[in-house]
Scaffold this active site. Sequence first.
Site, PDB file in Angstrom:
ATOM      1  NE  ARG A   1      -4.382  -1.418   0.088  1.00 33.81           N
ATOM      2  CZ  ARG A   1      -5.363  -1.337   0.722  1.00 33.81           C
ATOM      3  NH1 ARG A   1      -5.483  -0.150   1.569  1.00 33.81           N
ATOM      4  NH2 ARG A   1      -6.182  -2.296   0.649  1.00 33.81           N
TER       5      ARG A   1
ATOM      6  NE  ARG B   1      -7.207   5.547   2.326  1.00 36.68           N
ATOM      7  CZ  ARG B   1      -8.169   4.741   2.586  1.00 36.68           C
ATOM      8  NH1 ARG B   1      -9.415   5.269   2.744  1.00 36.68           N
ATOM      9  NH2 ARG B   1      -7.867   3.697   3.064  1.00 36.68           N
TER      10      ARG B   1
ATOM     11  NE  ARG C   1      -9.707   7.207  -4.131  1.00 35.19           N
ATOM     12  CZ  ARG C   1     -11.405   7.253  -4.264  1.00 35.19           C
ATOM     13  NH1 ARG C   1     -11.759   7.945  -5.202  1.00 35.19           N
ATOM     14  NH2 ARG C   1     -12.181   6.413  -3.710  1.00 35.19           N
TER      15      ARG C   1
ATOM     16  CG  ASP D   1      -8.852  -3.060  -4.563  1.00 32.69           C
ATOM     17  OD1 ASP D   1      -8.492  -2.249  -3.636  1.00 32.69           O
ATOM     18  OD2 ASP D   1      -9.536  -3.903  -4.632  1.00 32.69           O
TER      19      ASP D   1
ATOM     20  CE1 TYR E   1     -12.824  -7.076   1.390  1.00 37.81           C
ATOM     21  CE2 TYR E   1     -11.299  -8.789   0.525  1.00 37.81           C
ATOM     22  CZ  TYR E   1     -11.529  -7.745   1.477  1.00 37.81           C
ATOM     23  OH  TYR E   1     -10.533  -7.181   2.476  1.00 37.81           O
TER      24      TYR E   1
END
Length: 357
Positions: A30, A34, A43, A80, A158
């Site tokens: 990652r 952010r 973003r 992703d 998921y």
Amino acid sequence: MGSPVTREPSLLVRALRGEKTERAPFWFMRQAGRYLPEYRALRAEVPDFIGFCLDPARAAEVTLQPIRRFGMDGAILFADILLVPYALGLEVSFKEGVGPQLAVVRTRADVEQLAGQTATSADRLAPVYETVTRVRGALPDACGLIGFAGSPWTVATYMVEGGGGHDFIEVRRFARRDPGTFGLLIDVLVEATIAYLDRQIVAGADAVQLFDTWAGILAADEFDRWCIAPTRRIVEAIRARHPTVPVIGFPRGAGTSLLRYAGETGIDAVGLDAGVAPSWAALALPGRVALQGNLDPILMTVGGEPMLAAARAILAAWRDRAFVFNLGHGITPDVPIENVAALSRIIQDWRRPDRPA
Ligand code: CP3
């Protein structure tokens, strides 16, 4: 059919292939994200996260951002793991503060509908391959480009839960109650993942990683069937097509099953979470498998001596192994940039004692 390799293998690829390199290559899970103001700025221009991942100019730019700042030896493609269910035609969205939300897959009919989509699903991710080609063109030769996908088990969690889980009751119950249908879902994901990784490599990825973030929720007697066997099928298919491209497997939380995972999947390198003692890994894991990991990511928020001491301990424990320095899991948005810079510097300054360069 792979693209011709004209560049010298990077430090990252050499280490992943088992070479005890003069210094340890590093990248951070990652690393695009952010905690970087330049990521947040870009973003903010695209509210829809899937749309952001499928925008080659922006996805390429955020892949490169951490490399410019910190000089990692590996860039990880910005995308992703949930793009594979998206490409299979499932509704996927990301809600601020909630995380991913997916249409649930729980019945035979749900799975059969997805099975009809595998042939074309990889084509739907064409913008991702364009991102790969752009990034490879812009990166220095010395920096390796890592493509990736989620492992079938983790992606299935998921899909069955309909999002991120806490206790994963639905997916664990599905696998126990109807292993035939669940196995069909895993087969669909194995095929889609092979096609997706193959296309990333053809587009320019130098190595690929399979993220098995939820390997640790599998019971020991389920681990072979839903983690090891699908991983081995993917590794075999990728190796047959691209014999020089290393495959990294990251079975987070696998615990004692790590031994079988490292020994039986055929992966070139194993990603370790922070629960694995570096000294144990150095002795217990097969010598032909490179190690990758495994600094506790919370130390990145603490910084200073606790972070640096833990980093030095990893470097010392693995001095006789081929390894890639990484975290045990992803960087969190609250990590101060100066800590990333300080950690990067001490890894870059380390030299293997018997190979000073
Ligand atoms: O820098 C990189 O690591 C490259 C890009 C990358 C992302 N996700 C971007 C992303 C990678 C390799 C992933 C993998 C991924 N995605 C995993 C496996 C690794 C892991 O962390 O265990 C998983 C489980 C996912 C699924 C996912 N994507 C979740 C659960 C979330 C929401 C949680 C969160 O952090 O908000 C995402 C969104 C996501 N993927 C973000 C990023 C940078 C944050 C979204 C945003 O910018 O708004």
